[in-house]
Design a protein around this motif. Sequence first.
Motif, PDB file in Angstrom:
ATOM      1  N   ALA A 216      41.123  47.267 -12.893  1.00 34.01           N
ATOM      2  CA  ALA A 216      41.238  48.808 -13.094  1.00 34.01           C
ATOM      3  C   ALA A 216      40.872  49.430 -12.022  1.00 34.01           C
ATOM      4  O   ALA A 216      40.876  48.726 -10.767  1.00 34.01           O
ATOM      5  N   GLY A 228      40.176  54.132 -18.865  1.00 38.01           N
ATOM      6  CA  GLY A 228      40.099  52.833 -18.520  1.00 38.01           C
ATOM      7  C   GLY A 228      38.776  52.423 -17.941  1.00 38.01           C
ATOM      8  O   GLY A 228      38.972  50.804 -18.672  1.00 38.01           O
ATOM      9  N   ARG A 231      37.561  50.647 -21.437  1.00 35.82           N
ATOM     10  CA  ARG A 231      37.992  49.600 -21.482  1.00 35.82           C
ATOM     11  C   ARG A 231      38.033  47.984 -20.697  1.00 35.82           C
ATOM     12  O   ARG A 231      37.886  46.975 -21.249  1.00 35.82           O
ATOM     13  N   VAL A 282      43.962  47.091 -17.253  1.00 37.76           N
ATOM     14  CA  VAL A 282      44.150  48.680 -17.735  1.00 37.76           C
ATOM     15  C   VAL A 282      45.213  49.045 -17.715  1.00 37.76           C
ATOM     16  O   VAL A 282      45.173  50.197 -19.031  1.00 37.76           O
TER      17      VAL A 282
END
Length: 371
Positions: A216, A228, A231, A282
């Motif tokens: 990410a 993101g 996540r 992500v």
Amino acid sequence: MPAAIAMSRVPDSMNRTPPTADSAIKPARRLTQRPTIRDVSRLAGVSRMTVSRALSDPDLVLPETRARVAKAVADLGYVVDRTAGSLSSRRTGFIALMLPTLTNANFAAVAQGLTEALREAEYHLLIAYTDYDMVEEERQLRNLLARRPEAIVLTGAQHRRTASRMLNSAGVPVVEIADLPSQPIEHAIGFSNYQVGRTAARHLIDKGFSRIGAIAASPGGAVTDHRGEERMRGFEDELRLSRQPTDWVLRHGTAPVSFHHGAEAIALMLERQDRPQAVFAVSDLSAVGAVMECQRRGIRVPEDISIMGFGDFEIGREINPALTTIHVDFRALGNRTGAMLLDMLASDTVAEPRIVDVGLTIIDRASVGRV
């Protein structure tokens, strides 16, 4: 050889973001009236003419007075009404939509779904984008509110304090999308990004992998992909709950992520002696870039390394091997947002705040193998 596509629903027990259906919540209520120039003048202790002059021609106002006016404007969330002299009614026919980027196909799908829902009622979108910059979000929000939209739709639930004040003071429906905040400004329609990360990690664990990585953008500063990062947080938590190491979780570069970002990040992982067996990105954009970099290096996907993404972008369906991903119907998200807004705008009463979970689905394709 192409793999069959298998779709499986994510179990509700993995979702940590309540509630999962339309429901009433009790956040701080937004103001029903927008702050006026009179409110600013009272708070600042100056005349309305002085406020107007401080905002339109600040060089004509003493610095101390300008500072008092600026503080009152920020505290109230006041926005200059640029249409006051030309509108005879409160109806403008505009809905404001704030997106983090215009280059992401999923956000384009949101705009399309929202437009489809609003078109027949003759509402039109005013679209702004922030490049994942919260300072820019605040600036664009001020510009949008100055044009008196009848509702505001914006992506995510992380905002600077002044932006939150402006939203709470807007006097129109506010909908946050693509996330499920526990305490939204008013309404929220989306999905749990935290659950996305947990779902991805669980999928790779269930495939038998023990060295599992993720890629990410780096968080921090004004430019941050907060969804993101949620996540990634969910991904790491699921690894820890399953007693799996998080050594191969990599935050690299800045938002927004891209093919190039994925290629750079996977290259760093491949240079390690103990490289991971499987990697979650992500976004499908990073995942596709990672697949391409592996192919350039002669590393087979999924035989040598499995790669999984999020977003179900068209390119992920067309590359070889096709990309395993997590799907959210962003066009339907836009449709549902539009339907909710039309319902609220047709009513004479302020709608009770609601949170709507649109859900997510794993799409298992050829880029992830099994140990």
